[in-house]
Scaffold this motif. Structure first.
Motif: not given
Length: 806
Positions: A289-292, A294-295, A449, A677, A753, A756-757, A760
């Protein structure tokens, strides 16, 4: 003057070697790790950015607002592309892309290659430069083939491939193509990977499906004209969808489907090329996921920030030690700006040394990083003009943040007050304490996290797949031989072997094997006025036995029943629910009104055919015809895993001498579903470990200076009878209090956070509050160990030594 500044800076750094070492070490490690994190994020975010007109390139997909769950599918019917091209002038170019792999023969030598099918517009849409040939003529004829540069070298060597003939396929599917172009190899950050392209009309089943709007089999890409707008174009696609997919819309309405926020029950939509890499629902890709991503960028910034905080804390703390030096300089006529540049110059020297050491570490450790995390990063990205400017700006920013503030504060010291020993900063502890809290907040946030991310990856890996992945060997058949024939020969060779429990085959692998290939066949049809979509899986006898899949009802395929190979199928539970049959065994359905009428003979539990990141999909299994076996599955006894693998290697040379043995265990193959992942969670773990080490390093250095400043206070307390434990408590409690505040801040942020992740994933963990408690206790213990050492050392000092100057 400048040379004098440098000389004094080097002298001061040499005088305070411990302080310099801590700062340079912290900054170099921070720069190195941040470089790896930024390169990882940059590589992921750069996917498909090399295409010249990327902002005008889109992929089509179907949206259906099913009452159970809204769905997106990128599998298109063959007649869609010519219809779109004919009816929409804002489409500048459009192409179908069909995945494929085949065997190529040239002068008696055979090559397994990824031969894709595309329309001539493909070369006009994408920026895959032609080394030989032209865009207008390369795919002009049905007998044309365009090959990659790497494939040209592998097959033709130093020969000119242009105009040469290649035989593609086996037996009845064999066809001759003429090389009309050579494409430059695709970059690593390309979503489309290839060895060769031929015209779409050559794809298997094209002639039967070219007019069928319900046979979905491929992706469609298009390039809009410069003035076209995505929203306006999608709006114009609505009447088109109603015209050609009226049955699908009617079926959804019967199910109770309601329009979504855009007013659609069923629609054709387009997704921008630059978003496809992270939109797995449309692209079908396996990117994290793009959230990762950006993380990762956030973590890189956090680590740099932590290193800067260390620098600021140490400089502010040392300002008291250097106060007399500043006072003397001021009394001798030094101006405020001169003092500022002198002190800031020292910070710049430390930053430069740390930055330089960090770059050297990155160069030295990059191969190990790539090998450990199976990445393909390259430092060449860092030395592009815009990246060099960014690095220079980053260096200036770090020196200004880390060195500028302490220099500014010290340059404001009053010379008279300083020389009297009365130097103070307004609330000096506020800034220091705030920065320590910020450090440990970021570190605790990262650790929480990371623990949650690792747990989620482990949950995916241990998620029940619906079949027994242990003790099963998967062998890709390759394109040089007929898979069904190889399977029969292998059964004959291994018949009676006590180590072999079952042998079967399928057109689809489970997980990603050593051939790195995957495929999917999905069909749609109408059953009792309801639209049905199912994975259409071709298998062989004993498939359920080989994978230890239990029957819920009916029977499995049996050679004793000749009709099983013609019109019998086995379905999964979710397929039974989709067709709304509680007792599906014995029921019939047709995928085409004029086609075969299939009878359901068995039902099995749902199983993951592709990935446990997504929900289990309905599956329909049938006995495939000749050439339908692409992978052989062999279940062996638990005690003979290595023996069986060696035996298969030797037998394979007899049953398929033309093909290299590339067998692997299915449990290893399925782990590759979560490779992205897994890699990123490993990077998270490394980054969070570095972050906590840097935080502790800064805390240790600050504690060292604070203890030095409180030496006389400690001596007075000891003279008045304070015990060593009480002194340690007094000296440590303020630091522990700061860590507790950091944990209180980090806990809700991490929870928010990570929730939210986790959203997905179809199958996800629930965050356990114990994680935050354990991380908090660990952070306190680490901080206590860091500060406690200095506290004990200070408490054990002889009070006579600390008070004799008074």
């Amino acid at each position: 003057m400048f040379r004098n500044y440098i000389k004094i800076a080097m002298r001061n750094l040499w005088k305070s070697k411990g302080y310099a070492f801590i700062n340079i070490t912290g900054l170099s490690v921070a720069f190195c790790i941040s470089a790896f994190l930024f390169l990882t994020a940059y590589f992921q975010l750069s996917f498909d950015n090399f295409h010249k007109d990327k902002e005008r390139i889109y992929q089509t997909y179907f949206f259906s607002n099913d009452p159970e769950k809204a769905q997106a599918s990128s599998s298109m019917p063959f007649p869609l592309t010519p219809a779109l091209k004919a009816e929409f002038p804002e489409i500048e170019s459009i192409t179908r892309v069909v995945n494929g792999s085949d065997v190529l023969e040239y002068k008696g030598k055979y090559f397994d290659k990824q031969v894709m099918f595309a329309d001539p517009d493909f070369l006009k849409i994408f920026t895959f430069p032609l080394i030989k040939g032209t865009t207008e003529t390369a795919l002009q004829d049905l007998s044309s083939i365009v090959i990659s540069e790497n494939m040209a070298k592998a097959i033709f060597g130093k020969e000119d491939p242009m105009g040469k003939s290649l035989q593609v396929g086996l037996d009845a599917n064999r066809k001759e193509y003429v090389v009309t172009g050579v494409l430059k190899d695709f970059p690593e950050n390309s979503s489309i990977k290839y060895d060769a392209f031929v015209r779409t009309e050559n794809a298997g089943g094209y002639q039967q499906s070219k007019e069928q709007w319900d046979a979905h089999s491929h992706r469609v890409y298009l390039k809009l004209t410069p003035n076209a707008d995505q929203v306006a174009f999608e709006q114009r696609l609505k009447p088109f969808a109603q015209k050609y997919f009226a049955e699908s819309i009617t079926s959804l309405k019967r199910k109770g489907a309601k329009p979504d926020e855009r007013g659609d029950i069923f629609a054709i939509r387009i997704e921008k090329l630059s978003n496809l890499h992270f939109n797995s629902k449309v692209s079908g890709g396996g990117a994290a996921p793009i959230a990762l991503i950006y993380a990762l960028m956030g973590i890189g910034c956090f680590i740099l920030l932590i290193a800067c905080i260390n620098f600021i804390n140490l400089n502010v703390a040392r300002s008291f030690i250097r106060a007399r030096e500043v006072g003397v300089r001021k009394s001798l006529g030094a101006l405020k700006n001169q003092l500022f540049f002198q002190i800031w110059g020292e910070a710049a020297v430390i930053c430069f040394l740390g930055f330089l050491t960090g770059i050297i570490l990155a160069v030295l450790l990059l191969p190990s990083f790539n090998a450990t995390f199976q990445s393909k990063l390259s430092l060449k990205y860092m030395f592009e003009p815009d990246k060099i400017a960014l690095l220079f700006g980053l260096f200036i920013l770090v020196t200004l943040i880390a060195g500028g503030y302490p220099a500014w504060q010290m340059s404001k010291f009053n010379a008279v007050e300083v020389l009297k020993g009365k130097v103070t900063l307004k609330k000096p502890g506020v800034l220091r304490n705030s920065l320590i809290i910020a450090q440990f907040t970021l570190s605790s946030l990262l650790i929480c996290s990371t623990v949650i991310a690792v747990q989620q990856v482990d949950h995916l890996r241990t998620q029940p797949l619906g079949f027994d992945k242990e003790q099963v060997i998967s062998i890709p058949v390759g394109s040089k031989v007929n898979g069904n024939k190889v399977l029969r020969r292998l059964r004959n060779e291994l018949e009676g072997d006590p180590n072999v429990l079952a042998i079967s085959g399928s057109e689809v692998n489970l997980g990603v094997g050593r051939d790195r290939s995957t495929s999917r066949s999905v069909i749609g049809f109408t059953y009792k006025e309801k639209d049905i979509t199912t994975d259409w899986l071709s298998i062989d006898y004993d498939y359920l036995k080989a994978l230890n899949i239990k029957l819920l009802d009916g029977r499995e395929f049996n050679p004793a029943f000749p009709s099983d190979s013609l019109d019998r199928v086995i379905i999964t539970e979710s397929m039974a629910k989709m067709i709304q049959e509680k007792d599906p065994v014995g029921k019939y359905f047709q995928t085409d009104t004029a086609g075969v009428k299939y009878q359901i003979i068995g039902m099995v539990p749902d199983f993951h055919l592709y990935s446990s990141k997504n929900e289990k999909k309905p599956i329909t299994m049938h006995l495939g015809g000749s050439g339908s076996v692409n992978y052989v599955f062999v279940r062996v006894t638990p005690q003979s895993l290595r023996i069986a693998m060696d035996k298969l290697k030797s037998v394979w040379k007899e049953v398929a001498p033309e093909t290299e043995f590339t067998g692997s265990f299915v449990d290893e193959n399925t782990n590759s579903w979560y490779r992205e992942e897994g890699h990123l969670s490993s990077v998270f773990s490394l980054a969070s470990g570095i972050a906590i080490i840097l935080s502790c390093l800064g805390l240790f250095a600050v504690a060292l200076i604070v203890m030095e400043q409180r030496t006389k206070e400690i001596g007075v307390r000891k003279v008045l009878g304070a015990s060593i434990p009480s002194l340690v408590f007094v000296l440590s409690k303020d630091f522990i209090k700061l860590v507790l505040i950091a944990i209180v801040i980090a806990t809700p942020l991490s929870w928010f956070f990570m929730q939210k992740w986790l959203d997905n994933y179809a199958y996800r963990i629930e965050i356990n509050p114990i994680i935050f408690i354990l991380v908090g206790i660990s952070a306190i213990l680490v901080a206590l160990a860091t500060v406690g050492f200095q506290s004990i050392k200070a408490a054990l000092m002889n009070p006579v030594e600390s008070l004799k100057s008074e």
